[in-house]
Motif scaffolding. Sequence first.
Motif, PDB file in Angstrom:
ATOM      1  N   SER A   4       0.840  -1.196   0.000  1.00 13.21           N
ATOM      2  CA  SER A   4       0.000   0.000   0.000  1.00 13.21           C
ATOM      3  C   SER A   4       0.880   1.253   0.000  1.00 13.21           C
ATOM      4  O   SER A   4       2.095   1.162   0.089  1.00 13.21           O
ATOM      5  N   LYS A  12       0.825   5.598   1.429  1.00 18.76           N
ATOM      6  CA  LYS A  12       0.156   6.671   2.184  1.00 18.76           C
ATOM      7  C   LYS A  12       0.895   7.978   1.929  1.00 18.76           C
ATOM      8  O   LYS A  12       2.033   7.952   1.496  1.00 18.76           O
ATOM      9  N   THR A  32      -6.514   8.249  -1.960  1.00 20.34           N
ATOM     10  CA  THR A  32      -5.303   8.795  -1.336  1.00 20.34           C
ATOM     11  C   THR A  32      -4.539   7.680  -0.620  1.00 20.34           C
ATOM     12  O   THR A  32      -3.427   7.882  -0.169  1.00 20.34           O
ATOM     13  N   GLU A  33      -5.179   6.505  -0.494  1.00 25.09           N
ATOM     14  CA  GLU A  33      -4.519   5.378   0.187  1.00 25.09           C
ATOM     15  C   GLU A  33      -4.689   4.087  -0.625  1.00 25.09           C
ATOM     16  O   GLU A  33      -5.505   3.228  -0.289  1.00 25.09           O
ATOM     17  N   GLN A  40      -4.432   0.424  -1.972  1.00 25.75           N
ATOM     18  CA  GLN A  40      -4.122  -0.880  -1.349  1.00 25.75           C
ATOM     19  C   GLN A  40      -3.955  -1.882  -2.494  1.00 25.75           C
ATOM     20  O   GLN A  40      -4.918  -2.503  -2.931  1.00 25.75           O
TER      21      GLN A  40
END
Length: 820
Positions: free
Chosen positions: A471, A473, A506-507, A509
């Motif tokens: 992922s 961030k 925005t994140e 996975q």
Amino acid sequence: MEEEEEEVLCYLDRVLEEEEEVFEYGDGELDPISPTHRQFKGDMEKGLEMKKLVLSGFLASEEIYINQLEALLLPMRPLKATATTSQPVLTIQQVETIFYKIQDIFEIHKEFYDALLPNIQQWDEKVTVGHLFQKLASQLGVYKAFVDNYKVALETAEKCSQANSQFQKISENLKVKGPKDSKDCTTIVTMEALLYKPIDRVTRSTLVLHDLLKHTPKDHPDFPLLQDALRISQNFLSSINEEIDPRRTAVTTPKGEARQLVKDGFLVEVSESSRKVRHVFLFTDLLLCAKMKKTAVGRHQQYECKWYIPLADLTFQTLDESDTSHSIQVLPEHEIEEMKIKISVLKSEIQKEKKAPKGQSRVERLRKKMNEQESWLLLHSPTIPFRIHNKHGKSYLFLLSSDYERSEWRESIQKLQKKDLQACVLSSVELQVLTSSCFKLRTVHNIPVTSNKDDEETPGLYGFLHVIVHSAKGFKESANLYCTLEVDSYGYFVSKAKTRVFRDTTEPQWNEEFEIELEGSQYLRILCYEKCYDKSMLNKDDNEIVDKIMGKGQVQLDPQTVQSKNWHMDVIEMNGIKVEFSMKFTSRDLSLKRTPSKKQSGVFGVKINVVTKRERSKVPYIVRQCIEEVEKRGIDEVGIYRISGVATDIQALKTAFDTNTKDILMMLSDMDINAIAGTLKLYFRELPEPLLTDRLYPAFMEGIALSDPAAKENCMMHLLRSLPDPNLMTFLTLLEHLKRVAEKEPINKMSLHNLATVFGPTLLRPSESETTKGQHITSASDIWSHDVMAQVQVLLYYLQHPPISFAELKRNTLYFSTDV
């Protein structure tokens, strides 16, 4: 203050050597000693008084240094305390990165200072300080850790300043206490300036040790201890010399500031329609492109300036299509692949010759040949354009091997351009001074080819690297995001895998696993991109990547860490973005084993005739289905069969085929096409014996080596006819499919040679027992190079051959038939 002290110490040395009037050190000035003090002359001859003066000066600078470290530590504690609150200025990770090892360095020097001070205050000929310097030198490992982290610490501090005005204010106003007896209470210093102090300090300590030894009698107990401390310090300095930014100054800029070297490296320039290797130097105010001058044997090498552009005049604008002076000549990929295989074979030969008696002269010849071939590869492999434009004049074109390097150079230049730069014109004398200083200033010394490395250097990893991209961030706005993975191979980087695009987030996975083949690799790079779907943004240049790089990072593939059987989790920080990933490595000697499956009810690892008999088919179902799907929607995919599919998808397909799941067709239609291509390659790789069989392998090797075309044709067709029917039918089916893929080479960039490189070893490489029968293979790289070239050539021969029909082949009795 420090500069004054240094001048004083240098002056003192000169005075002593020239046996002129003796001077005394005090308050940073030099005063002649009155005649009444001549009784010190005896001590001076022993060097002891001089030693005290050197030590006093060093002690004074040590106090300043401790105050500087204390000034750095002052904001660290509150920043750490607020990191766990609801309104942190910095994260714990950022605090630990910026202030890495400062506390330890402070404690080392505080202890040293407290121990040295009473010795100076109660000075006599019996005082010994060597043990203190020896202990200080023995703790240089802390400095090594600091130096390794220095660049990251600076980058993190700068990014945090840009993102947080509170931190910016703190980092620009650090208060350093003055010495105890000083009238000046404090000075304001920036964090960047203070972070450089430890690097400066090691060099300073080494100079002081030189001076102390010069003024310590050889029979004094300090002498061997100081010698030992100096040896440790010098070894440490030479080991880090390449890694640190020494702030070395060439000449001054028009504004009177010191012109510093920021970045340098070897790039390929397209000049007059041909490729040239250039050494490019980026200074604080200009970019200089140089070539190495040929000099007489024994003389120092020198650079010749080809051109320079002041950064104030430099832009990256793209050229008009009408400008044909920069047409990029790209070699067919198969020529690049052939050269890589030749180099690999040469490496293998060099290793064998090293072990042979009297093999040294042949090793030198082979090395020379390999150097030529690697230099050729370095010159011809880069294809990504990097255009530099002088707004008052010419444009220049470099070719790079990776988008990573291009953005590194671009970012470094743009960062410098943010400062108040003035255009400059160098006189011929200034230019000569600057160019001749380049040789000493350079941080990259040799072009990145194997022959420039020491034999002891790590040869890199050969085998398969499994990487899971979990992922990411740190994105400020939602975007369509994906990552690419690159590894180094033969001195340049190659893109090996690409995650799917995670839309509007925005994140992201991804949680995608890839299996990447390594060819002597030492680094893994991860690049994070924002996908651009706007057709109007397409660049005129074929090779330009229009997707925006959001961040990029690199990790060293440490064999110890990677080669454990367990997954190793890591995080790459890039421009405020954190990408989380895991990796593990399978060496080539393990990954090359063909292991028969214990479950004969499946298809992977099961003999091909068992599968076709069970299915009542001529070609295994898995081969037919994968081929059909690739031809339906993957034939236009760039790098099909070369770019890795997601390993978890491949494993899911493997399980589905092994258990004959009813949902296979649904899975195939939904699955990423690279995973389907990867499943087909895995099937052939895991056959308990190669598709072209162990029995016939030696004959294929001999057949492809024949020079006479008619004899080769006769032999190669006879060998096909000698294959068991299921093997032959499957091989011919795959052959026709690969030819259809290669027909779309202008779109998918996969030539017949590329496909032969991917599939040749997979279809021919013998099982473990056959590989090692009657021969001793010394290393993983030997296994890779052993016969690989011939395996690729065998498949290429059949791919380039007119269509081969099963019935025609079996019926044709004109072929010369002998038992193979």
